[in-house]
Enzyme design. Structure first.
Site, short mmCIF file in Angstrom:
data_model
loop_
_atom_site.label_atom_id
_atom_site.label_comp_id
_atom_site.label_asym_id
_atom_site.label_seq_id
_atom_site.Cartn_x
_atom_site.Cartn_y
_atom_site.Cartn_z
CG LEU A 74 -2.20 -0.61 1.22
CD1 LEU A 74 -2.74 -0.78 2.63
CD2 LEU A 74 -3.17 0.24 0.43
CB CYS A 141 -8.00 -3.13 5.35
SG CYS A 141 -7.12 -2.09 6.52
CB ILE A 201 -10.85 -12.68 -6.89
CG1 ILE A 201 -9.82 -13.16 -7.88
CG2 ILE A 201 -12.10 -13.50 -6.97
CD1 ILE A 201 -9.39 -14.62 -7.66
CG ASN A 202 -7.34 -7.73 -3.61
OD1 ASN A 202 -6.23 -7.85 -4.11
ND2 ASN A 202 -7.66 -6.70 -2.85
N GLY A 258 -6.62 -12.84 -13.61
CA GLY A 258 -5.87 -13.59 -14.63
C GLY A 258 -6.36 -13.42 -16.05
O1 RRO Z 1 -0.59 -2.81 -1.97
C1 RRO Z 1 -0.68 -4.06 -1.96
O2 RRO Z 1 0.26 -4.78 -1.58
C2 RRO Z 1 -1.88 -4.75 -2.43
C3 RRO Z 1 -3.18 -4.37 -2.17
BR1 RRO Z 1 -3.61 -2.82 -1.25
C4 RRO Z 1 -4.27 -5.17 -2.63
O3 RRO Z 1 -5.46 -4.88 -2.42
N1 RRO Z 1 -3.97 -6.29 -3.30
C5 RRO Z 1 -2.70 -6.68 -3.56
O4 RRO Z 1 -2.48 -7.73 -4.18
N2 RRO Z 1 -1.66 -5.89 -3.12
#
Ligand code: RRO
Length: 298
Positions: A74, A141, A201-202, A258
């Site tokens: 982040l 988070c 998806i994240n 992907g």
């Molecule tokens: O900044 C990150 O490491 C990060 C975030 Br906020 C996220 O939502 N998903 C990711 O794979 N990396």
């Protein structure tokens, strides 16, 4: 090819995944070329937090089989730095794209906070900026009190979304975490709390060990210890999760995970996604979004 999404008109269904395309750096690298061939129908910012953050120590990337693990952590200028320095530049890029292509990509700002109070401050400040068309709330988070990801527990997620929803009149997209027992239940919770759309998806939680010598203790490669897996390696997981979510909610679903081709995008749309985000593929080919959109059109 145009799509209506939460009251916004998009020229086509391909957007970027948050944090996977830096439009300001791309304009420095590609100049006007970026504006003629802007790859996305809407532009999503990297996640913004209240305070500036430096991010994780390096190394931050690991090349995995058919994908990568990131542990970026982040890094960002913080809310006020973003609003003061980055947002005007993004709005200028969007206006330049409109001049070249006829449509300005709506700007979506992605935010993350460790409590409802923090998220309210982020959403309320963004609400005042007319350059921002919609907000995306990243719920991967840890909660300040429990340490558990806000988005991993449906009850906590519903409470947080309900508490923060009144702080903006703009469309609110909840970016779900795939690292949970039942992502469809989390999507329903986000909808019940007042989300206008969900995205998924994240990245999938993952790690990699640094090469080591015989007898030596093995350590994680990534400076942050663990990270998130993305790229073609997670495409089948994304398809299953997007399908499960689309069956259980009535709000729009943004699918990603992907995607490298129009056929991959088509798969996500066929199981219920109305927009598709391109992420890791843009690192290999920054014009991937435009290629996929034009393949889809034909
Ligand atoms: O900044 C990150 O490491 C990060 C975030 Br906020 C996220 O939502 N998903 C990711 O794979 N990396």
């Amino acid at each position: 090819m145009s799509v209506s999404f939460c009251g916004l008109e998009l020229a086509h269904p391909i957007i970027n995944g948050s944090g996977t395309f830096d439009a300001i750096a791309a304009r420095r690298a590609f100049g006007a070329g970026l504006l003629h061939g802007f790859p996305f129908a809407a532009y999503v910012s990297k996640t913004i937090t209240l305070e500036p953050r430096e991010g994780n120590p390096p190394p931050r990337l690991w090349e995995a089989a058919a994908g990568m693990i990131n542990s970026i952590g982040l890094p960002n200028k913080g809310l006020h730095g973003y609003l003061r320095e980055d947002l005007p530049q993004l709005a200028e890029i969007a206006a330049g794209v409109a001049e070249q292509l006829g449509n300005a990509p709506p700007l979506i700002t992605n935010v993350m906070g460790a409590s409802a109070t923090e998220i309210v401050r982020l959403l309320a400040a963004c609400d005042e900026r007319e350059e921002i068309a919609a907000l995306e709330l990243n719920v991967s988070c840890p909660n300040v009190k429990t340490g558990l990801d806000i988005g991993a527990d449906p009850r906590q997620l519903e409470d947080v979304v309900r508490a923060v929803r009144p702080s903006t009149r703009k469309p609110l997209i909840v970016k779900l975490t795939p690292n949970t027992a039942d992502v469809a239940l989390c999507a329903q919770a986000a909808e019940a709390g007042g989300a206008d759309a969900v995205s998924l998806i994240n990245t999938l939680r993952a790690t990699a060990l640094a090469p080591g010598w015989e007898g030596e203790e093995r350590r994680p490669w990534l400076g942050g210890g663990t990270g998130g897996l993305s790229g073609p390696a997670i495409r089948a997981v994304a398809l299953a999760q997007v399908a499960a979510v689309a069956q259980r909610v009535s709000i729009p679903v943004i699918g990603m995970g992907g995607v490298r081709s129009a056929s991959d995008a088509r798969d996500l749309m066929d199981v219920g996604a109305c927009l598709v985000a391109v992420g890791t593929e843009s690192f290999r080919d920054p014009a991937a979004g435009a290629r996929i959109a034009s393949e889809l059109a034909s």
